[in-house]
Design an enzyme around this catalytic site. Structure first.
Site, short mmCIF file in Angstrom:
data_model
loop_
_atom_site.label_atom_id
_atom_site.label_comp_id
_atom_site.label_asym_id
_atom_site.label_seq_id
_atom_site.Cartn_x
_atom_site.Cartn_y
_atom_site.Cartn_z
N ASP A 272 -3.11 0.39 5.74
CA ASP A 272 -1.95 1.28 5.77
C ASP A 272 -0.90 0.64 4.86
O ASP A 272 -1.05 -0.51 4.42
CB ASP A 272 -1.44 1.49 7.19
C1 BGC Z 1 1.57 5.97 7.19
C2 BGC Z 1 0.25 6.54 6.70
C3 BGC Z 1 0.43 7.10 5.32
C4 BGC Z 1 0.97 6.03 4.40
C5 BGC Z 1 1.18 6.48 2.97
C6 BGC Z 1 2.17 5.02 6.19
O1 BGC Z 1 3.43 4.62 6.58
O2 BGC Z 1 1.38 5.31 8.42
O3 BGC Z 1 -0.21 7.52 7.59
O4 BGC Z 1 -0.78 7.65 4.87
O5 BGC Z 1 2.22 5.59 4.90
O6 BGC Z 1 2.24 7.34 2.86
#
Ligand code: BGC
Length: 790
Positions: A272
């Site tokens: 993530d």
């Molecule tokens: C979120 C993800 C997301 C990623 C990219 C993160 O903060 O938890 O779900 O895909 O950001 O935007």
């Protein structure tokens, strides 16, 4: 002679150079890997960043490939390795809707949010939605959509429940597999997220989710397991949190022992979006089986190179991950130079979102006023203006199509209630339209002016915001009665990434909303006119204290950009409701067994004091999953607790009869069939839900668990359909921690088939033989949990 020698030398040099610089193809991955330098290998494992951490973070210069996309994997042009683009999801492609230097727009279809999509219980329809999302991903020159969101609804207060499907792992896995198959059929990829046990937003980047091996396998991981086995996702995203004392992103047990060794996952794992983590070296993430660091920082490339040189990181780990990256890249639209149009077919996709939302909306209450009899109008002068409604609630006019944070989408339009009803030939009160429109204009400006800068998720770019409901005096409400045939009240809720929901203002109704329902019901009922409440929320809200007032309640979720049309289709009976809840609606938010260990609101003073005194804060530093496997209906049904609406519940305008249940065991498969007949007077669809009650054995079991489901086609009155389902015997198993194995105990199992977890219509039993499947002994908790027992 010299000439011949020189020509020969040149040819040899050319051949060496050409051999050293192969261009990537699906069949020469070995050759490309041989040609790669350590620096190139390290670079390939670190995202190309999108200026996330400032200029220094742009590893490969691919930052601006697609404006607004979340990240990239880096290009190595020398070897014909293109950058690939990763965009959020999951309810549609989240990219910037406008770009500098052009008038062209880049809006994307906002499809129904996860809870709404899952509430269709219709995997074929979800696959259609997936196909449309996959198509938009490609047409906008992206390679992977960062979804589906697959975390479990452990507690109704999780801020991101709207992105996720259910409190049940089987339903989560089946819906996710259908979505993934749809997206990937288009030649684009998915990133199933957030792996794993990421069921809260509070302190999500640090919290240690402590969970028994059994609950991990049976509840939190099972949906991912089903999706991996049934749909082969290109990528999986490791979550921010820790699981049993180890960050998911560096958790070898999770990313290798379980995901790859036990389940056979073949794709890549990405992190993530966090960059360098405190206390978690990038090299240990590489070793654990994390193939792509997102959004990526140059220091991580350096760390991998130095790790190999110093012997702290095994070159074999790097090579293993590089190979997986290359295997991923050769599948992508970017690798195939897909000629993206930047113009998805909005018309076709609007039809899909309208249909899928209409099937996901759940009818919670109906005293017979729905579908509306729009042919009969008594309002106005002799009903001349046609069927008219008085439309209350600010979200009727500012309809929420989706949630906030990375899960938001920028659609070209949102059909609100006013427009949806108008499209269906229903007029609305102009006085109310005027009052609410003016209020919304004012509230929007006030909200942004007062927004705390730290609340990044409260900007329009992070999704539609929810403005506080206004009070209307009983006098103003009374004035609307004569000119309307019915009243509709929309109760809206917004939630999203980064913050969990508040009980008092987000789960419960606020006084303005409660008064509105009571006052509108009093006024309209006095004139014999019905009141319908539309819930425009991504997650569960409190209903018991007010559900007695209105004549009908429709949970519309956040149904995407065609929301108003989908709701009007149901209100007018054009579509018969067939959505079913995918989570229990409790009487109070605190009824869930997880409450004790879900981050409550600690006041700032206590929080600071505990941090200052280095005290671990429950729910923040760690979350003990003491409720174990008793999540959702597994808790409410086993411990016999009252609920507002049970799991699987949803009304229809017709009635269905369930009969002739047949259960047969053949080898390691149980086949279940049931006949569903439409015994009412209008056509409709029904979902057969198969709950299994296990015999008493050595492992404690919940009262019942969903093990299969199927939805009928549109059945005409009097028509019937035999629904056939199969349940692998391995899916009846519980996780036996002592033996590190899945264990289905031998005995007589009861298959309870019904229309909700508390509306069982017929049962059948079958003898099942013992089944054992060994697994790795992974993810053992490091602290003793105080597990709930029957
Ligand atoms: C979120 C993800 C997301 C990623 C990219 C993160 O903060 O938890 O779900 O895909 O950001 O935007």
């Amino acid at each position: 002679m010299t000439k011949i020698f020189l020509t020969g030398l040149m040819a040899t040099i050319c051949a060496i150079t050409m051999n050293a610089q192969p261009k990537l193809s699906a069949t020469n991955i070995d050759e490309v890997m041989k040609a790669m330098t350590l620096e190139e290998k390290a670079k390939l494992l670190v995202g190309g960043a999108n200026n996330f951490f400032g200029d220094q973070a742009v590893v490969g210069g691919e930052a601006t490939l697609v404006a607004g996309a979340a990240g990239t994997s880096p290009a190595i042009p020398r070897l014909g390795i293109p950058a690939t683009v990763l965009t959020d999801g999951p309810a549609g492609v989240r990219i910037d809707p406008t770009r500098e230097g052009t008038d062209k727009t880049y809006y994307a279809t906002a499809f129904p949010i996860g809870s709404c999509l899952a509430s269709t219980w219709n995997t074929d329809l979800v696959t259609k939605v997936g196909e449309a999302i996959g198509n938009e991903t490609k047409e906008y020159r992206c390679d992977v959509i960062l979804g589906p969101g697959m975390n479990l609804h452990r507690n109704p207060l999780c801020g991101r429940n709207f992105e996720y499907y259910s409190e049940d792992p089987l339903l989560t896995g089946k819906i996710a597999a259908a979505y993934i198959q749809g997206v990937q059929s288009q030649g684009a990829g998915v990133s199933a997220k957030h792996f794993a046990v990421n069921s809260q937003e509070t302190d999500r980047t640090a919290v240690d989710e402590r969970v028994s091996q059994r609950a991990a396998r049976e509840i939190y991981l099972r949906g991912f397991e089903i999706a991996v086995r049934e749909s082969d996702p290109w990528t999986i995203m490791a979550s921010y949190n820790q699981v049993n004392g180890q960050y998911s992103m560096g958790n070898h047990d999770l990313l290798t022992s379980i995901l790859r060794d036990d389940w056979g996952f073949k794709g890549i794992v990405m992190t993530d979006w966090i960059g360098i983590r405190n206390g978690l070296p990038t090299i240990s993430e590489v070793h654990a089986g994390n193939d792509l660091m997102e959004p990526g920082q140059p220091a991580q490339v350096k760390e991998i190179i130095e790790g190999v040189k110093s012997g702290k990181l095994d070159m074999a780990d790097v090579d293993r991950n590089v190979r997986r990256m290359l295997e991923y890249i050769v599948k992508t639209p970017s690798f195939h130079n897909y000629p993206a149009s930047n113009s998805p077919d909005f018309k076709a996709h609007a039809a899909i979102t309208r249909q899928s939302a209409a099937e996901g909306i759940v009818l919670l209450k109906n005293n017979g006023c729905l579908p509306l009899n729009t042919a009969q109008s008594t309002s106005g002068e002799d009903g001349k203006k046609g069927f008219t409604v008085a439309l209350f609630g600010e979200n009727s006019y500012d309809f929420l199509s989706g949630g906030t944070g990375s899960g938001c989408v920028h659609p070209p339009y949102v059909v609100d209630m006013l427009e949806g009803l108008k499209n269906a030939g229903i007029s609305s009160s102009t006085t109310l339209t005027d009052i609410y429109r003016k209020y919304i204009d004012y509230a929007r400006i006030k909200f942004q002016a007062e927004r705390h800068p730290a609340k990044w998720f409260q900007t329009e770019m992070m999704g539609q915001q929810k403005y506080p409901e206004i009070s209307l005096s009983p006098i103003a409400i009374n004035k609307e009665v004569q000119g309307a045939d019915a009243a509709i009240i929309t109760i809206g809720r917004q939630a999203g990434e980064g913050i969990d929901r508040d009980i008092d203002t987000e789960f419960n109704l606020i006084p303005e909303e409660r008064n509105l329902i009571v006052d509108v019901c009093n006024a309209f009922h006095a004139a014999g006119k019905p009141v319908i409440v539309i819930i425009n929320s991504g997650s569960v809200i409190e209903t018991v204290s007010w559900s007695g007032y209105p004549d009908a309640i429709l949970c519309a979720w956040q149904p995407g950009m065609e929301g108003g049309n989908s709701i009007a289709d149901l209100l007018t009976g054009k579509v018969n409701p067939s959505g079913k809840l995918t989570m229990t609606w409790p009487i109070a938010a605190t009824d869930h067994a997880s409450t004790k260990n879900f981050p409550g609101s600690i006041d700032d003073y206590t929080f600071q004091m505990m941090v200052g005194n280095k005290m671990p804060i429950p729910g923040h530093a760690y979350t003990n999953h003491d409720e174990d496997i008793y999540v959702g209906y597994r808790y409410f049904d086993t411990f016999d607790k009252n609920v507002a609406y049970p799991f699987g519940f949803g009304l229809s305008y017709t009635k269905f009869d369930f009969s002739k249940p047949v259960v047969k065991v053949s080898g390691e498969t149980v086949s279940v069939s049931v006949t569903v007949k439409n015994t009412g007077s209008v056509s409709g669809k029904e979902v057969a839900q198969v709950y299994v009650a296990a015999p008493k054995g050595q492992i404690e079991k919940p009262a019942q668990e969903l093990k299969a489901f199927a939805k009928t086609r549109e059945l005409q009155p009097g028509e019937q359909q035999v629904l056939s389902m199969t349940i692998p015997v391995r899916m009846l198993a519980s996780f036996d921690e002592a033996g590190s194995q899945w264990l289905t105990e031998a005995g007589q199992y009861t298959f309870r088939i019904g229309a909700s977890s508390r509306d069982i219509r017929c049962t059948a039993t079958a003898k099942v033989a013992k089944y054992v499947e060994k697994t790795s002994n992974a993810l053992a908790p490091k602290v003793k949990l105080n597990l709930l027992k029957q």
